[in-house]
Write an enzyme that holds these catalytic residues in place. Sequence first.
Site, PDB file in Angstrom:
ATOM      1  N   LYS A 128       8.684  29.845  32.637  1.00 39.20           N
ATOM      2  CA  LYS A 128       9.837  28.968  32.917  1.00 39.20           C
ATOM      3  C   LYS A 128       9.395  27.506  33.002  1.00 39.20           C
ATOM      4  CE  LYS A 128      13.990  28.588  35.738  1.00 39.20           C
ATOM      5  NZ  LYS A 128      14.803  28.302  34.537  1.00 39.20           N
ATOM      6  N   GLY A 138      23.426  27.649  28.110  1.00 42.13           N
ATOM      7  CA  GLY A 138      22.808  28.211  29.313  1.00 42.13           C
ATOM      8  C   GLY A 138      21.480  27.559  29.617  1.00 42.13           C
ATOM      9  N   THR A 139      21.092  26.585  28.797  1.00 45.70           N
ATOM     10  CA  THR A 139      19.808  25.914  29.042  1.00 45.70           C
ATOM     11  C   THR A 139      19.873  25.177  30.374  1.00 45.70           C
ATOM     12  OG1 THR A 139      19.629  25.581  26.663  1.00 45.70           O
ATOM     13  CG2 THR A 139      18.112  24.316  28.054  1.00 45.70           C
ATOM     14  N   THR A 140      18.812  25.291  31.151  1.00 45.06           N
ATOM     15  CA  THR A 140      18.763  24.604  32.450  1.00 45.06           C
ATOM     16  C   THR A 140      17.806  23.406  32.352  1.00 45.06           C
ATOM     17  OG1 THR A 140      17.068  26.183  33.130  1.00 45.06           O
ATOM     18  CG2 THR A 140      19.340  26.657  33.811  1.00 45.06           C
ATOM     19  N   ALA A 169      26.769  26.953  32.000  1.00 39.87           N
ATOM     20  CA  ALA A 169      26.604  27.714  33.249  1.00 39.87           C
ATOM     21  C   ALA A 169      25.117  27.861  33.511  1.00 39.87           C
ATOM     22  CB  ALA A 169      27.255  29.088  33.152  1.00 39.87           C
ATOM     23  N   THR A 171      20.109  28.086  38.603  1.00 41.73           N
ATOM     24  CA  THR A 171      20.886  28.937  39.516  1.00 41.73           C
ATOM     25  C   THR A 171      20.681  28.499  40.964  1.00 41.73           C
ATOM     26  OG1 THR A 171      20.600  30.749  37.964  1.00 41.73           O
ATOM     27  CG2 THR A 171      21.275  31.354  40.198  1.00 41.73           C
ATOM     28  N   HIS A 216      10.831  33.321  39.331  1.00 40.41           N
ATOM     29  CA  HIS A 216      10.970  33.528  37.887  1.00 40.41           C
ATOM     30  C   HIS A 216       9.614  33.757  37.247  1.00 40.41           C
ATOM     31  CE1 HIS A 216      14.970  31.738  38.524  1.00 40.41           C
ATOM     32  NE2 HIS A 216      15.314  32.375  37.421  1.00 40.41           N
TER      33      HIS A 216
HETATM   34  N1  LIG Z   1      22.227  30.274  32.079  1.00 40.45           N
HETATM   35  C1  LIG Z   1      21.633  31.477  32.071  1.00 40.45           C
HETATM   36  O1  LIG Z   1      22.268  32.517  32.339  1.00 40.45           O
HETATM   37  C2  LIG Z   1      20.199  31.567  31.685  1.00 40.45           C
HETATM   38  C3  LIG Z   1      19.539  30.419  31.344  1.00 40.45           C
HETATM   39  N2  LIG Z   1      18.262  30.470  30.877  1.00 40.45           N
HETATM   40  C4  LIG Z   1      17.713  29.209  30.397  1.00 40.45           C
HETATM   41  O2  LIG Z   1      17.766  29.240  28.972  1.00 40.45           O
HETATM   42  C5  LIG Z   1      16.720  28.470  28.435  1.00 40.45           C
HETATM   43  C6  LIG Z   1      15.939  29.306  27.428  1.00 40.45           C
HETATM   44  O3  LIG Z   1      15.306  30.368  28.094  1.00 40.45           O
HETATM   45  P1  LIG Z   1      14.365  31.383  27.301  1.00 40.45           P
HETATM   46  O4  LIG Z   1      15.080  31.975  26.137  1.00 40.45           O
HETATM   47  O5  LIG Z   1      13.775  32.270  28.330  1.00 40.45           O
HETATM   48  O6  LIG Z   1      13.246  30.370  26.760  1.00 40.45           O
HETATM   49  P2  LIG Z   1      12.284  30.518  25.496  1.00 40.45           P
HETATM   50  O7  LIG Z   1      11.181  29.533  25.671  1.00 40.45           O
HETATM   51  O8  LIG Z   1      11.948  31.948  25.271  1.00 40.45           O
HETATM   52  O9  LIG Z   1      13.216  30.060  24.287  1.00 40.45           O
HETATM   53  C7  LIG Z   1      13.554  28.734  24.054  1.00 40.45           C
HETATM   54  C8  LIG Z   1      13.610  28.565  22.559  1.00 40.45           C
HETATM   55  O10 LIG Z   1      14.149  27.290  22.253  1.00 40.45           O
HETATM   56  C9  LIG Z   1      13.478  26.836  21.119  1.00 40.45           C
HETATM   57  N3  LIG Z   1      13.634  25.410  20.912  1.00 40.45           N
HETATM   58  C10 LIG Z   1      12.793  24.388  21.186  1.00 40.45           C
HETATM   59  N4  LIG Z   1      13.347  23.213  20.780  1.00 40.45           N
HETATM   60  C11 LIG Z   1      14.553  23.524  20.238  1.00 40.45           C
HETATM   61  C12 LIG Z   1      15.578  22.764  19.618  1.00 40.45           C
HETATM   62  N5  LIG Z   1      15.474  21.438  19.468  1.00 40.45           N
HETATM   63  N6  LIG Z   1      16.686  23.412  19.201  1.00 40.45           N
HETATM   64  C13 LIG Z   1      16.791  24.750  19.320  1.00 40.45           C
HETATM   65  N7  LIG Z   1      15.843  25.523  19.861  1.00 40.45           N
HETATM   66  C14 LIG Z   1      14.739  24.921  20.316  1.00 40.45           C
HETATM   67  C15 LIG Z   1      12.039  27.258  21.317  1.00 40.45           C
HETATM   68  O11 LIG Z   1      11.405  27.247  20.064  1.00 40.45           O
HETATM   69  P3  LIG Z   1       9.835  26.938  19.934  1.00 40.45           P
HETATM   70  O12 LIG Z   1       9.175  28.096  20.592  1.00 40.45           O
HETATM   71  O13 LIG Z   1       9.651  26.839  18.443  1.00 40.45           O
HETATM   72  O14 LIG Z   1       9.603  25.639  20.669  1.00 40.45           O
HETATM   73  C16 LIG Z   1      12.233  28.660  21.887  1.00 40.45           C
HETATM   74  O15 LIG Z   1      12.295  29.629  20.875  1.00 40.45           O
HETATM   75  C17 LIG Z   1      15.918  27.973  29.631  1.00 40.45           C
HETATM   76  O16 LIG Z   1      16.352  26.674  29.974  1.00 40.45           O
HETATM   77  C18 LIG Z   1      16.287  28.945  30.740  1.00 40.45           C
HETATM   78  O17 LIG Z   1      16.171  28.376  32.026  1.00 40.45           O
HETATM   79  C19 LIG Z   1      17.584  31.651  30.765  1.00 40.45           C
HETATM   80  C20 LIG Z   1      18.181  32.817  31.137  1.00 40.45           C
HETATM   81  C21 LIG Z   1      19.539  32.872  31.626  1.00 40.45           C
HETATM   82  O1  LIG Z   2      14.516  30.612  32.827  1.00 42.77           O
HETATM   83  C1  LIG Z   2      15.025  31.716  33.115  1.00 42.77           C
HETATM   84  O2  LIG Z   2      14.507  32.778  32.776  1.00 42.77           O
HETATM   85  C2  LIG Z   2      16.292  31.711  33.850  1.00 42.77           C
HETATM   86  N1  LIG Z   2      16.909  30.578  34.006  1.00 42.77           N
HETATM   87  C3  LIG Z   2      18.164  30.369  34.616  1.00 42.77           C
HETATM   88  C4  LIG Z   2      18.006  29.443  35.802  1.00 42.77           C
HETATM   89  O3  LIG Z   2      17.242  28.467  35.702  1.00 42.77           O
HETATM   90  O4  LIG Z   2      18.681  29.633  36.801  1.00 42.77           O
HETATM   91  C5  LIG Z   2      18.912  31.634  34.908  1.00 42.77           C
HETATM   92  C6  LIG Z   2      18.072  32.832  35.214  1.00 42.77           C
HETATM   93  O5  LIG Z   2      17.724  32.814  36.559  1.00 42.77           O
HETATM   94  C7  LIG Z   2      16.885  32.978  34.304  1.00 42.77           C
END
Ligand SMILES: NC(=O)C1=CN([C@@H]2O[C@H](COP(=O)(O)OP(=O)(O)OC[C@H]3O[C@@H](n4cnc5c(N)ncnc54)[C@H](OP(=O)(O)O)[C@@H]3O)[C@@H](O)[C@H]2O)C=CC1
Ligand SMILES: O=C(O)C1=N[C@H](C(=O)O)C[C@H](O)C1
Length: 233
Positions: free
Chosen positions: A134, A70-72, A95, A141, A130
Amino acid sequence: MKIALLGYGRMGKEIEQIAISRGHEIVIKKDVNDVIDINLADVAIDFSVPSSAFNNIANCIKNNVPVISGTTGWLDKYKDAVALCEEKKGAFIYASNFSLGVNIFFELNKQLAKMMSNLEDYNISMEEIHHTKKLDAPSGTAITLAEGIIDNSSKTMWELDKKTVEHSIPITAKRIPEVPGTHTVWYNSEVDTIEIKHTAHNRKGFALGAVVAAEWILGKTGVFSMKDVLNIR
Ligand SMILES: NC(=O)C1=CN([C@@H]2O[C@H](COP(=O)(O)OP(=O)(O)OC[C@H]3O[C@@H](n4cnc5c(N)ncnc54)[C@H](OP(=O)(O)O)[C@@H]3O)[C@@H](O)[C@H]2O)C=CC1
Ligand SMILES: O=C(O)C1=N[C@H](C(=O)O)C[C@H](O)C1
């Protein structure tokens, strides 16, 4: 299922709770520099950072572990991930948004774009809001929404925070503390406005969708989307 969480930030923690409540076990929680053995997991869920998503996904595919991402903000490498998955006969879903509501909103957006495609009095624009942590803009999305419009209208591209090309879709990205994700598409004319909007109240919908996708992909081979998982027609 034994689940590897690749990224244990806001989403990783939300997914952990839902996965455990559905009877799964978290066997790996990987943050930035952690060294892991991905073979301990039945399936991996990557919600990390744009710079690490492709490597996380490739590591899973090379080790034959199905992976949900789900990473963007990493989609310049999406085609490479697809090619690797096909070559290794792996299993992969990306996604931009895993929530059921947004996936319905994606379909509604495409239908509306078709209906509006010949109505030249309407100007289209989009906004995503957001939280301030972010890393990427516009959101994944918002990009999926823009692509849905481009595929179903005469629009040819999107632009961030500007409109310099006649057939482009301007996307405004706003950052406001604590907002989980709000997306709006407007069709504006001199006489009225049509607006469709999705507002996430929290991250539970994203997390549940990712866990459901992980349950669904087990035992399958190929590159899939949330449309496949949710059986949206
Ligand atoms: N598709 C969807 O439905 C959604 C997508 N997203 C996306 O998901 C992603 C994460 O969001 P979110 O959880 O809010 O972000 P966060 O910043 O809270 O979490 C990201 C995590 O990834 C870690 N990280 C950094 N480098 C690596 C690596 N090499 N391998 C594994 N983990 C690593 C970070 O660790 P550290 O802090 O140690 O660097 C951090 O804990 C974003 O791209 C966001 O846009 C978010 C919500 C919904
Ligand atoms: O970074 C977020 O938080 C989110 N990222 C996703 C995106 O880039 O569309 C999904 C959601 O909106 C939350």
